[in-house]
Motif scaffolding. Structure first.
Motif, mmCIF file in Angstrom:
data_model
loop_
_atom_site.group_PDB
_atom_site.id
_atom_site.type_symbol
_atom_site.label_atom_id
_atom_site.label_comp_id
_atom_site.label_asym_id
_atom_site.label_seq_id
_atom_site.Cartn_x
_atom_site.Cartn_y
_atom_site.Cartn_z
ATOM 1 N N GLY A 1 -13.241 -3.873 -20.718
ATOM 2 C CA GLY A 1 -11.749 -3.924 -19.914
ATOM 3 C C GLY A 1 -11.376 -5.404 -19.922
ATOM 4 N N GLN A 2 -10.242 -5.772 -19.455
ATOM 5 C CA GLN A 2 -9.721 -7.204 -19.359
ATOM 6 C C GLN A 2 -8.998 -7.294 -18.214
ATOM 7 O OE1 GLN A 2 -7.629 -7.944 -22.911
ATOM 8 N NE2 GLN A 2 -6.884 -9.889 -22.377
ATOM 9 N N ILE A 3 -9.217 -8.396 -17.477
ATOM 10 C CA ILE A 3 -8.650 -8.844 -16.584
ATOM 11 C C ILE A 3 -7.704 -10.199 -16.410
ATOM 12 C CG2 ILE A 3 -8.723 -9.600 -13.999
ATOM 13 C CD1 ILE A 3 -11.101 -7.875 -13.892
ATOM 14 N N VAL A 4 -6.561 -10.289 -16.292
ATOM 15 C CA VAL A 4 -5.608 -11.541 -16.674
ATOM 16 C C VAL A 4 -5.116 -12.033 -15.392
ATOM 17 C CG1 VAL A 4 -3.940 -12.641 -17.956
ATOM 18 C CG2 VAL A 4 -5.282 -10.706 -19.114
ATOM 19 N N VAL A 5 -5.198 -13.342 -14.916
ATOM 20 C CA VAL A 5 -4.769 -13.793 -13.825
ATOM 21 C C VAL A 5 -3.761 -14.968 -14.022
ATOM 22 C CG1 VAL A 5 -5.328 -14.827 -11.495
ATOM 23 C CG2 VAL A 5 -7.013 -13.274 -12.584
ATOM 24 N N SER B 1 -4.070 -11.764 -26.560
ATOM 25 C CA SER B 1 -4.450 -11.079 -27.736
ATOM 26 C C SER B 1 -5.631 -11.866 -28.403
ATOM 27 C CB SER B 1 -3.393 -10.499 -28.779
ATOM 28 O OG SER B 1 -2.744 -11.718 -29.297
ATOM 29 N N ARG B 2 -5.302 -13.060 -28.320
ATOM 30 C CA ARG B 2 -6.119 -14.211 -29.086
ATOM 31 C C ARG B 2 -7.781 -14.020 -28.488
ATOM 32 N NH1 ARG B 2 -2.970 -18.022 -29.733
ATOM 33 N NH2 ARG B 2 -3.330 -18.962 -27.645
ATOM 34 N N GLY B 3 -7.740 -14.106 -26.977
ATOM 35 C CA GLY B 3 -8.850 -14.139 -26.344
ATOM 36 C C GLY B 3 -9.350 -15.302 -26.019
ATOM 37 N N GLY B 4 -10.319 -15.737 -25.466
ATOM 38 C CA GLY B 4 -10.755 -17.000 -24.939
ATOM 39 C C GLY B 4 -10.678 -16.822 -23.374
ATOM 40 N N TYR B 5 -11.050 -17.930 -22.513
ATOM 41 C CA TYR B 5 -10.778 -17.955 -21.162
ATOM 42 C C TYR B 5 -9.568 -18.379 -20.594
ATOM 43 C CZ TYR B 5 -11.649 -19.198 -16.397
ATOM 44 O OH TYR B 5 -11.499 -19.222 -14.968
#
Length: 143
Positions: free
Chosen positions: A7-11, A90-94
């Motif tokens: 999964g992915q969580i974006v804040v 989409s690129r990722g990273g923190y």
């Protein structure tokens, strides 16, 4: 996400989370709390194959920012900010931060002792020359 195995969580944070800024203490402190929260959760979520990201944008032109009375350097349009956010996700990273011309100087400033940060912020914002305005008189309770 845990049951699925990924999964992915974006804040959504803000560059105001980097350090206290004039007239942004409530807003900036909540964004700093979000940064701290997602940093801590990252350790556990990585073990569960859940990616975490924080978005720390600079100033974005919105109906709310139209009402502000202070200068907003490197102001971006909402479509430009949305594009940068989508690309970062989409690129990722923190961390997703932009625009670089605002973010990098602020990150650099964080490395200095607080008296230096305060001096620079006073100079950049002119805050030390602003008055607090007239003091409002308190109403007395009837009775």
């Amino acid at each position: 996400m845990r049951d699925r195995g990924f999964g992915q969580i974006v804040v959504m944070g803000s560059v105001t989370s980097f350090f206290g800024m004039p007239s942004a203490s409530a807003y900036g402190s909540t964004k700093a709390a979000l940064n701290n929260l997602i940093e801590g959760l990252r350790f556990d979520f990585e073990k569960l194959n859940i990616r975490t990201q924080i978005i720390n944008p600079g100033f974005v032109a919105t109906p709310l920012t139209d009402k502000t009375s202070f200068s907003m350097p490197a102001l971006l349009t909402a479509p430009d900010a949305a594009r940068r956010i989508a690309n970062g996700i989409s690129r990722g990273g923190y961390e997703i931060t932009f625009p670089k011309r605002l973010v990098w100087p602020l990150k650099f400033l964080r490395m200095f002792p607080k008296p230096v940060v305060f001096f620079v912020m006073y100079r950049l914002t002119g805050w030390n020359k602003r008055s607090l305005g007239p003091r409002k008189k308190r109403r007395r309770a009837a009775g």
